[in-house]
Design a protein around this motif. Structure first.
Motif, PDB file in Angstrom:
ATOM      1  N   THR A  55      38.427  -3.527 -34.295  1.00  0.00           N
ATOM      2  CA  THR A  55      37.473  -4.448 -34.921  1.00  0.00           C
ATOM      3  C   THR A  55      36.736  -3.775 -36.086  1.00  0.00           C
ATOM      4  N   GLN A  59      37.335  -4.871 -40.166  1.00  0.00           N
ATOM      5  CA  GLN A  59      36.235  -5.303 -41.037  1.00  0.00           C
ATOM      6  C   GLN A  59      36.156  -4.439 -42.300  1.00  0.00           C
ATOM      7  N   ASP A  65      32.752  -9.620 -42.224  1.00  0.00           N
ATOM      8  CA  ASP A  65      31.858  -9.353 -41.100  1.00  0.00           C
ATOM      9  C   ASP A  65      32.172 -10.321 -39.969  1.00  0.00           C
TER      10      ASP A  65
END
Length: 237
Positions: A55, A59, A65
């Motif tokens: 994750t 990003q 985001d």
């Protein structure tokens, strides 16, 4: 506990994911169970680290985001006893009884699973008051417990035995997508759900494997320790 045994356990979990079936355990000695628990905990640590890194770097690399949780300000510090009890004791017990107890069929397991599912739907999804939810659940438990149609339970038992993968997948996806309720549901949350739920998805596979390989008590314990380790990690990161 060594790398070869851990890799073998990971392969067994992978085969379980494909089939929904766990072969019966021959060696039930205390030593085997301790080694099994240690291997599973290490695998959970690996999957948690993988989920966090995936994750984070997704990003960073794609410049976006992820949506934030509704309870992002909830205090999970070691000084917050109330939230610790919920995360380490209440949630694991409730979630395992609801989503993993019924992986093995029995009338009692079915009743417990339905009672837990009713609570989640009525209380957590629709936020109905407890004074209404509790009587509904008690009524459902009494009705199911006293139901005498033996042929129905024989057919359900046969379905459970012949379709373990279906039962496992339904349980896994319900458990995983339940955690979308941690977010303010929107199209953006749904689009990012694979990343938001990767940790719950992987851990759900492992908890289910432990439940079938050992017992519901083992999956509750593993789930509790996993949550505690994650809280410790977030507190000391």
């Amino acid at each position: 506990m060594d790398l070869i045994n851990i890799l073998k356990e990971i392969n067994k979990i992978y085969l379980f994911f494909l089939t929904g079936f766990v072969p019966p355990t021959i060696d039930t000695s205390l030593k085997r169970r301790i080694l099994f628990f240690l291997n599973i905990l290490l695998i959970l640590v690996i999957t948690n680290v993988f989920s966090i890194l995936l994750t984070f770097y997704s990003q960073e690399f794609f410049h976006f985001d992820l949506p934030e949780k509704i309870d992002r300000d909830r205090d999970y510090s070691l000084s917050s006893i109330h939230n610790l009890i919920i995360a380490v004791i209440v949630a694991p017990v409730f979630e395992e009884l609801t989503f993993r107890k019924g992986l093995r069929f029995s009338k009692n397991n079915l009743v417990i699973t339905i009672a837990g599912a009713l609570f989640f739907v009525l209380r957590i999804v629709f936020m109905i008051k407890m004074m209404i939810v509790i009587p509904i659940i008690i009524s459902a438990v009494i009705l199911l417990s006293t139901y005498k149609h033996r042929n129905l339970f024989l057919k359900l038992n046969a379905f459970w035995n012949s379709s373990p993968r279906v039962i496992f997948y339904v349980s896994l996806f319900l458990f995983t997508f339940l955690h979308l309720l941690n977010y303010d549901i929107s199209l953006r949350v749904l689009l990012f759900s694979p990343l938001l739920l990767i940790s719950q998805f992987l851990s759900g596979i492992i908890y289910s494997y432990v439940r079938l390989k050992d017992s519901i008590y083992a999956s509750i314990l593993i789930h509790s320790i996993d949550n505690l380790l994650l809280i410790l990690f977030l507190n000391f990161l």
